[in-house]
Design a protein around this motif. Sequence first.
Motif, mmCIF file in Angstrom:
data_model
loop_
_atom_site.group_PDB
_atom_site.id
_atom_site.type_symbol
_atom_site.label_atom_id
_atom_site.label_comp_id
_atom_site.label_asym_id
_atom_site.label_seq_id
_atom_site.Cartn_x
_atom_site.Cartn_y
_atom_site.Cartn_z
ATOM 1 N N VAL A 109 0.865 -1.180 0.000
ATOM 2 C CA VAL A 109 0.000 0.000 0.000
ATOM 3 C C VAL A 109 0.900 1.229 0.000
ATOM 4 O O VAL A 109 1.670 1.452 0.938
ATOM 5 C CB VAL A 109 -0.948 0.006 1.217
ATOM 6 N N HIS A 154 -3.187 4.543 -1.394
ATOM 7 C CA HIS A 154 -4.180 4.922 -0.388
ATOM 8 C C HIS A 154 -3.643 6.126 0.370
ATOM 9 O O HIS A 154 -2.466 6.139 0.761
ATOM 10 C CB HIS A 154 -4.417 3.748 0.575
ATOM 11 N N TYR A 167 -5.513 -0.654 6.994
ATOM 12 C CA TYR A 167 -6.065 -0.732 5.641
ATOM 13 C C TYR A 167 -5.387 -1.853 4.864
ATOM 14 O O TYR A 167 -6.057 -2.660 4.192
ATOM 15 C CB TYR A 167 -5.882 0.596 4.914
ATOM 16 N N LYS A 184 -6.556 -5.364 5.794
ATOM 17 C CA LYS A 184 -7.868 -5.742 5.265
ATOM 18 C C LYS A 184 -7.776 -6.285 3.842
ATOM 19 O O LYS A 184 -8.653 -7.026 3.396
ATOM 20 C CB LYS A 184 -8.814 -4.538 5.304
ATOM 21 N N GLN A 185 -6.705 -5.907 3.125
ATOM 22 C CA GLN A 185 -6.566 -6.327 1.725
ATOM 23 C C GLN A 185 -5.945 -7.718 1.585
ATOM 24 O O GLN A 185 -5.979 -8.309 0.510
ATOM 25 C CB GLN A 185 -5.699 -5.322 0.940
ATOM 26 N N SER A 194 -5.094 -11.633 1.530
ATOM 27 C CA SER A 194 -5.895 -12.811 1.177
ATOM 28 C C SER A 194 -5.739 -13.953 2.176
ATOM 29 O O SER A 194 -6.632 -14.798 2.296
ATOM 30 C CB SER A 194 -5.498 -13.317 -0.211
#
Length: 267
Positions: free
Chosen positions: A40, A63, A74, A77-78, A80
């Motif tokens: 990110v 972001h 953040y 949360k992305q 996998s």
Amino acid sequence: MAGLSTPKQKLSALIITYNEIGYIERCIESVSFADEILVVDSYSTDGTYEFLQNHPKVTVMQHPFENFTAQKSYALKQASNDWILFLDADEVVGDKLQIEIVSTINDPNACEAYWFYRIFMFQNTRLNFSGWQTDKNHRLFRKSKAKFTDQKLVHETLEVDGKSCILKERLIHYCYKDYEDYKGKMLRYGQLKAKEAFYKEKHFNYFLLVFRPLWKFFNHYVLRLGFLDGKKGIIVSYLNALGVLERYRELKRLEKKNQLTYYLVMP
């Protein structure tokens, strides 16, 4: 049933970046063993984002940066996979640590999270003391068992639902690129720590403005044996103290701004 083996655990490597060209390359290379590498980026301007876009093993997204905790939450949360390896862009996973990580996440008796001790690099030489010799951070954990607390804006803290253990091998941290880079980092940390204190309704006072930076330098340079690192110890101890000074300067600015806003909106 007899003969069935436990499925191999998958690992997501997460990194947040802002203007990390020259560092991010070796960080990415050191986590190439992960099943997913997710970055990110906070709208870098030095080519970091473009490099990551063209890297075949990396998924990158941009972001806006609010603070370190929000950015890492953040990124989390992305991911996998449940097993997370969270690195800073200036950190490198050595060969032995790679093996230990893979072995650990595939151990049926693994803890929910793991602390890493770190080796600090001043440019390309090791910093042995100066307060960092006992530094450790959560870097490996189960996403389903941990989250970043929203009480910290910098030096984010992981809340773990379960047991934390310590890995044997150390993470390599290239903390000091050059004077201006480290100075900028300490000033930014100081400003975020001031916001943290302001939100907790802690108040500025002149005694702490003078005492805390002096204590920080004394603690790192004398008590934590920074003098044994020679000139490097002086530089790092001074810049760490400068970050504390900036915290109280910024807290004073925030209080003045808040008071001015209060008087302007009074009927």
